[in-house]
Design an enzyme around this catalytic site. Structure first.
Site, PDB file in Angstrom:
ATOM      1  N   LEU A  87      35.259  10.696  68.332  1.00 33.60           N
ATOM      2  CA  LEU A  87      36.091  11.469  67.407  1.00 33.60           C
ATOM      3  C   LEU A  87      35.196  12.447  66.625  1.00 33.60           C
ATOM      4  O   LEU A  87      34.087  12.093  66.234  1.00 33.60           O
ATOM      5  CB  LEU A  87      36.757  10.484  66.444  1.00 33.60           C
ATOM      6  CG  LEU A  87      38.074  10.849  65.800  1.00 33.60           C
ATOM      7  CD1 LEU A  87      39.134  11.169  66.843  1.00 33.60           C
ATOM      8  CD2 LEU A  87      38.543   9.703  64.899  1.00 33.60           C
ATOM      9  N   HIS A 104      41.980  17.797  77.924  1.00 30.68           N
ATOM     10  CA  HIS A 104      42.388  16.428  78.237  1.00 30.68           C
ATOM     11  C   HIS A 104      42.960  16.412  79.661  1.00 30.68           C
ATOM     12  O   HIS A 104      43.744  17.294  80.015  1.00 30.68           O
ATOM     13  CB  HIS A 104      43.427  15.956  77.224  1.00 30.68           C
ATOM     14  CG  HIS A 104      43.759  14.508  77.393  1.00 30.68           C
ATOM     15  ND1 HIS A 104      42.927  13.508  76.919  1.00 30.68           N
ATOM     16  CD2 HIS A 104      44.780  13.886  78.025  1.00 30.68           C
ATOM     17  CE1 HIS A 104      43.438  12.330  77.252  1.00 30.68           C
ATOM     18  NE2 HIS A 104      44.562  12.530  77.917  1.00 30.68           N
ATOM     19  N   GLU A 174      41.009  22.321  85.693  1.00 32.53           N
ATOM     20  CA  GLU A 174      40.103  22.523  84.550  1.00 32.53           C
ATOM     21  C   GLU A 174      39.143  23.680  84.823  1.00 32.53           C
ATOM     22  O   GLU A 174      38.950  24.552  83.968  1.00 32.53           O
ATOM     23  CB  GLU A 174      39.318  21.239  84.263  1.00 32.53           C
ATOM     24  CG  GLU A 174      40.222  20.120  83.796  1.00 32.53           C
ATOM     25  CD  GLU A 174      39.504  18.830  83.449  1.00 32.53           C
ATOM     26  OE1 GLU A 174      40.036  18.077  82.624  1.00 32.53           O
ATOM     27  OE2 GLU A 174      38.421  18.547  84.015  1.00 32.53           O
TER      28      GLU A 174
HETATM   29  C1  GAR Z   1      37.288  15.988  82.314  1.00 29.26           C
HETATM   30  O1  GAR Z   1      38.238  15.722  83.313  1.00 29.26           O
HETATM   31  C2  GAR Z   1      37.950  16.041  80.957  1.00 29.26           C
HETATM   32  O2  GAR Z   1      39.261  16.512  80.999  1.00 29.26           O
HETATM   33  C3  GAR Z   1      37.917  14.594  80.557  1.00 29.26           C
HETATM   34  O3  GAR Z   1      36.686  14.114  80.982  1.00 29.26           O
HETATM   35  C4  GAR Z   1      36.315  14.810  82.186  1.00 29.26           C
HETATM   36  C5  GAR Z   1      34.879  15.250  82.027  1.00 29.26           C
HETATM   37  O4  GAR Z   1      34.376  15.732  83.240  1.00 29.26           O
HETATM   38  N1  GAR Z   1      38.102  14.439  79.136  1.00 29.26           N
HETATM   39  C6  GAR Z   1      38.687  13.395  78.586  1.00 29.26           C
HETATM   40  O5  GAR Z   1      39.116  12.463  79.242  1.00 29.26           O
HETATM   41  C7  GAR Z   1      38.815  13.444  77.061  1.00 29.26           C
HETATM   42  N2  GAR Z   1      39.775  12.498  76.601  1.00 29.26           N
HETATM   43  P1  GAR Z   1      33.039  16.575  83.261  1.00 29.26           P
HETATM   44  O6  GAR Z   1      32.002  15.798  82.429  1.00 29.26           O
HETATM   45  O7  GAR Z   1      32.631  16.627  84.706  1.00 29.26           O
HETATM   46  O8  GAR Z   1      33.308  17.920  82.679  1.00 29.26           O
END
Ligand code: GAR
Length: 193
Positions: A87, A104, A174
Site C-alpha cells: 500500500l 490491476h 497491459e
Molecule cells: C501485472 O499483471 C500487473 O497488472 C499486476 O502484476 C503484474 C506484474 O507483472 N499487478 C497487480 O496484481 C497489482 N494488484 P510485471 O512485473 O511483469 O509487470
C-alpha cells in the site's frame, strides 16, 4: 518534461515496456525504479536499461520519510505502480494526489483488494467461471485498488484457460495500453513543464 518513478515488486515486464516506450520521448523521463523485493527481476531489467533502482524496506516506506524524500529530492512528478504489491503511505498519496496510477490485472471493482495480485487474481477469475477479464488503470488512493478508474480493456476467458494463459492475454493488454494511457494523462495534466 515530467520525471516519472516506477514502483514494482516482481518481474517488471510492464516497467520495462514503459521505459522502452518513453525512451527518447521529450515529455517524460523515467528517472527511478523502486522495489520492495531484493530478489525482483525488475532490478536486473533496470540495470540493463540504465535506470537507477532503489531497493527499500517497510521502515523506509512507512516509518521514516526515506522514500518520500527521495521522490521529492529527485523532483519526481508522477508515480507509476507496475506490479507493486504494498500500500502507498498517506504522505505520498497526499503529495501526489491524482499523480499516482496503478495497473490491476482484472476488471475492477471485481477481483481487487488486499492480497489480490498476479496469478491469484487470474485463478479467482477462472474459479468463478467468468467469461471476461482484462485490465484496469486507476488513480491510487489510501485503499487497495479503489481509486478512480481511468481506463479498462477486456479479454475473453475461454473454458480451457489456466491462470498462466489468462495472464498472457492480460499482459498483452497491459503492454498495449499502459504506456499510452500514462502519456495521455501527462499530456492532459498541469504538472509537466
Ligand atoms: C501485472 O499483471 C500487473 O497488472 C499486476 O502484476 C503484474 C506484474 O507483472 N499487478 C497487480 O496484481 C497489482 N494488484 P510485471 O512485473 O511483469 O509487470
Amino acid at each position: 518534461m515530467s520525471n516519472i518513478a516506477i514502483f514494482a515488486s516482481g518481474s517488471g515486464s510492464n516497467a520495462e515496456n514503459i521505459i522502452r516506450h518513453f525512451s527518447g520521448n521529450k515529455k517524460a523521463n523515467i528517472k527511478l525504479i523502486f522495489t520492495n523485493n531484493p530478489d525482483a527481476y525488475v532490478i536486473e531489467r533496470a540495470k540493463n536499461l540504465n535506470i537507477n533502482c532503489l531497493i527499500f524496506n517497510r521502515e523506509d516506506l512507512y516509518v521514516t520519510d526515506k522514500i518520500f524524500n527521495v521522490l521529492i529530492s529527485n523532483k519526481i512528478d508522477f508515480i507509476v505502480l507496475a506490479g507493486f504489491i504494498w500500500l502507498v503511505p498517506d504522505n505520498i498519496i497526499k503529495a501526489y494526489e491524482r499523480r499516482i496510477v496503478n495497473i490491476h490485472p482484472a476488471l475492477l471493482p471485481a477481483y481487487g483488494g488486499k492480497g489480490m495480485y498476479g496469478d491469484r487474481v487470474h485463478k479467482a477469475v477462472i474459479d468463478n467461471q467468468e467469461k471476461e477479464s482484462g485490465i484496469t488503470i486507476h488513480f491510487v488512493n489510501q485503499h487497495y485498488d479503489e481509486g478512480d478508474i481511468i481506463f479498462q480493456a477486456k479479454c475473453t476467458v475461454e473454458k480451457g484457460d489456466s491462470p498462466e494463459s489468462l495472464a498472457k492475454k492480460v499482459h498483452a493488454l497491459e503492454y498495449k495500453y499502459f504506456p499510452t494511457v500514462i502519456e495521455n494523462i501527462l499530456e492532459g495534466s498541469q504538472f509537466s513543464d
